[in-house]
Design an enzyme around this catalytic site. Sequence first.
Site, PDB file in Angstrom:
ATOM      1  CE1 TYR A  44      -2.490  -4.748   7.746  1.00  0.00           C
ATOM      2  CE2 TYR A  44      -2.942  -2.534   7.684  1.00  0.00           C
ATOM      3  CZ  TYR A  44      -2.888  -3.410   7.353  1.00  0.00           C
ATOM      4  OH  TYR A  44      -3.449  -4.123   6.006  1.00  0.00           O
ATOM      5  CG  ASN A  66      -7.317  -4.550   0.329  1.00  0.00           C
ATOM      6  OD1 ASN A  66      -6.947  -3.567   0.485  1.00  0.00           O
ATOM      7  ND2 ASN A  66      -7.944  -5.931   0.723  1.00  0.00           N
ATOM      8  CG  HIS A  88      -1.973  -1.055   1.146  1.00  0.00           C
ATOM      9  ND1 HIS A  88      -2.783  -1.286   0.309  1.00  0.00           N
ATOM     10  CD2 HIS A  88      -1.735  -2.226   1.851  1.00  0.00           C
ATOM     11  CE1 HIS A  88      -3.864  -2.257   0.457  1.00  0.00           C
ATOM     12  NE2 HIS A  88      -3.378  -3.411   1.167  1.00  0.00           N
TER      13      HIS A  88
END
Length: 508
Positions: free
Chosen positions: A343, A129, A56
């Site tokens: 993350y 997404n 990303h």
Amino acid sequence: MAEDKPRLTTSAGAPVVDNQNSKTVGPQGPLLLEDYQLVEKLAHQNRERVPERIVHAKGWGAYGTFTVTHDISKYTRAKLFSEVGKKTEMLARFSTVAGEQGAADAERDVRGFALKFYTEEGNWDMVGNNTPVFFVADPYKFPDFIHTQKRHPKTNMRSPTAMWDFWSLCPESLHQVTILMSDRGLPVSPMHMNGYSSHTFSLWNANGERFWVKFHFKTQQGHKHFTNEEAESVIGKTRESYQEALFGSIEKGEFPKWTLKIQVMPEDEAEEFEKKTGWSAFDLTKVWPHDMYPLIEVGEMELNRNPDNYFADIEQSAFNPSNVVPGIGFSPDKMLQGRLFSYPDAHRYRIGTHYEALPVNKPRCPVHHYHRDGTMPFGLHTNPDAYYEPNSFGGPVEDKSFEEPPHKYAGTVGRHEFRANADHYSQPRALFEKVFDDAQRDRLFHNIAAAMGGVPEFIVERQLAHFKKVHPDYEAGIRQALKEQHGYEANTIAADGDAARAGVNAAE
């Protein structure tokens, strides 16, 4: 200096006299190391960028507002959904998955759809997404999959062989591959695609009832897609087509909107769902059939403000699936569980220890924690005596009123108090009575008394109450040693006294 302009300074606030010329020995002479303004400027330039995201990396974003249009309080106690008409400020970042920062926007790829809601109970990050499923169902395979999407270690080029080799060996990827290779794999802009949580999350209400949930953000602009040939033509003219479209639309006042809808499954139906369908409700490669769990409308998301500084607000934005608020929880989805670690770990590596104190990531509600120091500890102005927990100096404390109900499906998942009925005194008593002789006990008393020098009386008395529960002689010996070493004259507090009871209860 012009009267209507601010004075240029160094980062330490000193006025800059000349921002055009380096300091030298004579007009043609060598530079001087004492030109600290030049050194600061060059050194900062070397550090202007942070590592790009592993996935990303190429993204586009904007600020906006979420407005509740339908009541879902029977499913969740989350305050951002508490009443119809409630508005919450938020940030969106869209992205491609595989491309680097310099990649073209209009490439066939899955698009990230990450949202940050600045609620009064903390930030909720919906990190999804533009597809409702994903390629793999277990985080153990995620690094392998991403390797196939990045550059070959020998050729330094993207490898169709690696990509199709992996997919052909992982039939669970078929659903996502079909979506990626369909029209949906090339939306013309961020505004013309849906967003999905993809994962199953959970909602829980004020009564402690849990529901499994999937989030759907449906575009109000309609779906528009490029063919491969159209995308090639666009890329030949600009590599920034998504940025141009999103930024330009908002600048013109044409604010894009999405409708939030949810699918809701009662907690107890997960096992029955698996029996009916043949797959788990928490399998990221599968969707919930809409005829079984129809969409329920919740609210509207509008993007209406471009960031003033792309790097500060979009490149440094950090979205975590682990950022939930009371009323929203997780599920046994394995991929989700893996992302809950990966993350925030990526953000700590990429941006820094206190990345959530950066303005774009900082919650809009009060923040109190015991995370200390590290690089760039922005705004950690806490009570200097309350830097650990539990403490006796007014530091922040837990609030059981926000406790999440236990997962029925996942068995015994929860925060279990294993010390509640534990005996903390009998083993120290055996050590004190049966192992130590008189000389050892005497040294123990004096060692403890020496370590208590300068400690506030209320803390000393609280600890003495514990020693007395072990053995009365233990407390008496320390009290005598305190008197000898420090002149300690506080009255003995009985084990059943109010102060002692309060101290023991707090410690237990």
